[in-house]
Enzyme design. Structure first.
Site, PDB file in Angstrom:
ATOM      1  N   HIS A  29      42.563  35.371  27.090  1.00  0.00           N
ATOM      2  CA  HIS A  29      41.808  35.667  28.319  1.00  0.00           C
ATOM      3  C   HIS A  29      42.711  36.400  29.300  1.00  0.00           C
ATOM      4  O   HIS A  29      43.483  35.797  30.046  1.00  0.00           O
ATOM      5  CB  HIS A  29      41.286  34.363  28.938  1.00  0.00           C
ATOM      6  CG  HIS A  29      40.274  34.569  30.027  1.00  0.00           C
ATOM      7  ND1 HIS A  29      38.984  34.103  29.942  1.00  0.00           N
ATOM      8  CD2 HIS A  29      40.350  35.209  31.218  1.00  0.00           C
ATOM      9  CE1 HIS A  29      38.319  34.431  31.033  1.00  0.00           C
ATOM     10  NE2 HIS A  29      39.141  35.106  31.831  1.00  0.00           N
ATOM     11  N   HIS A  31      42.475  40.118  31.799  1.00  0.00           N
ATOM     12  CA  HIS A  31      41.651  41.245  32.246  1.00  0.00           C
ATOM     13  C   HIS A  31      42.515  42.492  32.430  1.00  0.00           C
ATOM     14  O   HIS A  31      43.534  42.450  33.126  1.00  0.00           O
ATOM     15  CB  HIS A  31      40.969  40.908  33.567  1.00  0.00           C
ATOM     16  CG  HIS A  31      39.881  39.886  33.449  1.00  0.00           C
ATOM     17  ND1 HIS A  31      38.556  40.232  33.282  1.00  0.00           N
ATOM     18  CD2 HIS A  31      39.922  38.531  33.459  1.00  0.00           C
ATOM     19  CE1 HIS A  31      37.817  39.124  33.217  1.00  0.00           C
ATOM     20  NE2 HIS A  31      38.628  38.078  33.310  1.00  0.00           N
ATOM     21  N   GLY A 190      32.526  38.580  36.596  1.00  0.00           N
ATOM     22  CA  GLY A 190      32.008  38.730  37.946  1.00  0.00           C
ATOM     23  C   GLY A 190      31.541  37.410  38.514  1.00  0.00           C
ATOM     24  O   GLY A 190      31.868  36.342  37.988  1.00  0.00           O
ATOM     25  N   HIS A 217      32.479  33.587  30.623  1.00  0.00           N
ATOM     26  CA  HIS A 217      33.037  32.908  31.780  1.00  0.00           C
ATOM     27  C   HIS A 217      32.078  31.786  32.177  1.00  0.00           C
ATOM     28  O   HIS A 217      30.885  32.020  32.401  1.00  0.00           O
ATOM     29  CB  HIS A 217      33.172  33.877  32.947  1.00  0.00           C
ATOM     30  CG  HIS A 217      34.370  34.766  32.890  1.00  0.00           C
ATOM     31  ND1 HIS A 217      34.480  35.820  32.009  1.00  0.00           N
ATOM     32  CD2 HIS A 217      35.526  34.753  33.612  1.00  0.00           C
ATOM     33  CE1 HIS A 217      35.646  36.427  32.200  1.00  0.00           C
ATOM     34  NE2 HIS A 217      36.299  35.803  33.166  1.00  0.00           N
ATOM     35  N   GLU A 220      34.180  27.938  35.925  1.00  0.00           N
ATOM     36  CA  GLU A 220      35.288  28.343  36.792  1.00  0.00           C
ATOM     37  C   GLU A 220      34.864  28.116  38.242  1.00  0.00           C
ATOM     38  O   GLU A 220      35.358  27.222  38.919  1.00  0.00           O
ATOM     39  CB  GLU A 220      35.647  29.813  36.562  1.00  0.00           C
ATOM     40  CG  GLU A 220      36.758  30.320  37.480  1.00  0.00           C
ATOM     41  CD  GLU A 220      36.996  31.824  37.371  1.00  0.00           C
ATOM     42  OE1 GLU A 220      38.035  32.271  37.863  1.00  0.00           O
ATOM     43  OE2 GLU A 220      36.137  32.541  36.827  1.00  0.00           O
TER      44      GLU A 220
END
Length: 374
Positions: A29, A31, A190, A217, A220
Site C-alpha cells: 500500500h 501511493h 479519496g 480503502h 481508515e
C-alpha cells in the site's frame, strides 16, 4: 492464532534501524502521488509554473509532513493538490515512477504494488491509457537501474478510482485491459466516509466476472460499516482496515471478536496497515497504541505499509523500526508481516511462494544466525 515470540527475537536496540534496513521488505500500500521527492516537486513545479508553499526542498518536505498531520483524512488529502498539479505530463509521471522504484529499492523493498488514480493526471490532455503507459515505463526504468545497482525489485501497479467521482467503471475496465502490462488490482481512493463501494456495486460485478482482484480503502476514516461494505463487494485486501479493532471486545474470558472481525480474520483478508499515516489522520493516538499490534497478536493477516512516504516523511524501513522501538515488535513479527504481505501479493501463487522461500525466509534465517553468533 497468535505469533509465538522468544527472547532471542528481541531487536529493540540502537541497531534496530540497521538491522531492519538489511532485511527484504514487501510493500502493498503505497501511493505514487504521495511518494515524490521534494526536490523533484520543486523542479516539476518550476517547469509548469505551479506555486508551492516553498521552493526549498528540505522546507517543502517538512511542510508536507506538518500539513498532513492536522488530524483528519480530509485535511491530509488536501496536500495532494501540489503533487497532482506537477504530474500532468507523461515525462513527469515517468520520472516520478522511476524515482519511486529506485527509492523503494534503496529501502530494501524487493516487491511493491504502487497505486495511483489515472483520472487525476489528465488535465493537460493525457488519456487514461497514456497515464498508465507513462507510469509503467517509469517503473520499468527504475527496476532496470535498481537491478544494475544490485538492488533488484519488482514494482507492479494498482489503479484507483476516486470515490467522489463517477469513473469507477471506466477505471475498472482500464485496469482489466492492462492486466498483462503490470496492473494487478483495482482500488477506491479519496474521501471514504459517504462513498461506499456499494454506491456503484455493478463495477465490482465487472471485476468478479473478469477474475480481477480489488483491494479497497476501508476502515481508515470510516468505521465498521465501511469495512463490511468493502468485504461484501469482494475486496480481497483492506486498505488500512484498522477500525476493525472496533469489532474486538474483551471480557473476563479474553478477547471476543465480532462477526465481521471473525469473517475478515478467518478468510485471511489482508489488512494493509499504515501506522504513521493513521496517527497523522487521527486513526491512532501513537505508534505504541496503534491497533496494528493487537490485530497482529489476534492472528489477523497484517501487513505494514507506508501509504504516502512524502506526507508521512517515512519509508517502510522507518515504519518497521518504529513498531520495534515503540510497540515492542520482534524479529519474528517482522518476518511474519513480510511473509504475510508476500502471501497476499496480487501475483500468482508460484511467484508468491518463491518470494517467501527464496528471498524472505533465507534473509531472516541469516539475521537470526548473525544475532545468535553475536
Amino acid at each position: 492464532m497468535s505469533v509465538t515470540l522468544t527472547p532471542s527475537d528481541d531487536v529493540a536496540s540502537d541497531g534496530t534501524a540497521a538491522l531492519v534496513a538489511s532485511l527484504p521488505k514487501v510493500l502493498l500500500h503505497d501511493h505514487l502521488d504521495g511518494g515524490l521527492r521534494p526536490a523533484t516537486i520543486v523542479e516539476l513545479a518550476e517547469q509548469v509554473g505551479h506555486e508551492l508553499p516553498t521552493t526549498d526542498p528540505d522546507e517543502l518536505g517538512r511542510w508536507f509532513v506538518e500539513s498532513a498531520s492536522a488530524g483528519s483524512l480530509e485535511l491530509y488529502l488536501e496536500t495532494f493538490a501540489h503533487t497532482v498539479a506537477v504530474l500532468q505530463t507523461a515525462d513527469a509521471l515517468r520520472r516520478v515512477a522511476r524515482e519511486c522504484a529506485l527509492d523503494l529499492a534503496a529501502d530494501g523493498v524487493v516487491y511493491a504494488e504502487v497505486r495511483f488514480a489515472p483520472e487525476q493526471h489528465v488535465e493537460q490532455g493525457l488519456s487514461l491509457q497514456d497515464v498508465v503507459d507513462a507510469v509503467r515505463t517509469g517503473f520499468d526504468e527504475g527496476m532496470a537501474q535498481a537491478r544494475a545497482d544490485g538492488r533488484p525489485i519488482r514494482v507492479l501497479a494498482i489503479l484507483c478510482a476516486m470515490r467522489h467521482l463517477d469513473r469507477w467503471q471506466e477505471v475498472a475496465e482500464l485496469a482489466i485491459a492492462n492486466r498483462d502490462a503490470g496492473v494487478v488490482a483495482f482500488d477506491l481512493a479519496g474521501p471514504e466516509d459517504g462513498f461506499p463501494p456499494s454506491r456503484l456495486s455493478e463495477v465490482f460485478g465487472t471485476l468478479r466476472r473478469a477474475h480481477f482482484p480489488c483491494t479497497l480503502h476501508a476502515g481508515e476514516a470510516a468505521g465498521l460499516d465501511s469495512i463490511a461494505d468493502a468485504v461484501a463487494e469482494g475486496a480481497l485486501r483492506l486498505g488500512h482496515g484498522v477500525r476493525l479493532a472496533d469489532d474486538v471486545g474483551a471480557d473476563d474470558l479474553g478477547d471476543r471478536l465480532g462477526l465481521l472481525a471473525h469473517w475478515v480474520r478467518d478468510r485471511r483478508l489482508a489488512l494493509e496497515v499504515c501506522p504513521s499515516s493513521n496517527v497523522q489522520t487521527g486513526g491512532a493516538a501513537s505508534i505504541a497504541e496503534h491497533p496494528v499490534t493487537r490485530l497482529l497478536r489476534l492472528g489477523f493477516a497484517v501487513t505494514v505499509n507506508t501509504d504516502n512516504r512524502l506526507q508521512s516523511g517515512t519509508s517502510l524501513g522507518r515504519e518497521l523500526t518504529l513498531l520495534v522501538d515503540e510497540a515492542g515488535w520482534t524479529l519474528a513479527d517482522l518476518e511474519h508481516v513480510a511473509a504475510t504481505a508476500a502471501a497476499h501479493a496480487f501475483v500468482h501463487q508460484d511467484e508468491r511462494a518463491a518470494l517467501i522461500d527464496t528471498v524472505i525466509r533465507p534473509a531472516y534465517a541469516a539475521a537470526r544466525g548473525g544475532r545468535h553468533r553475536a
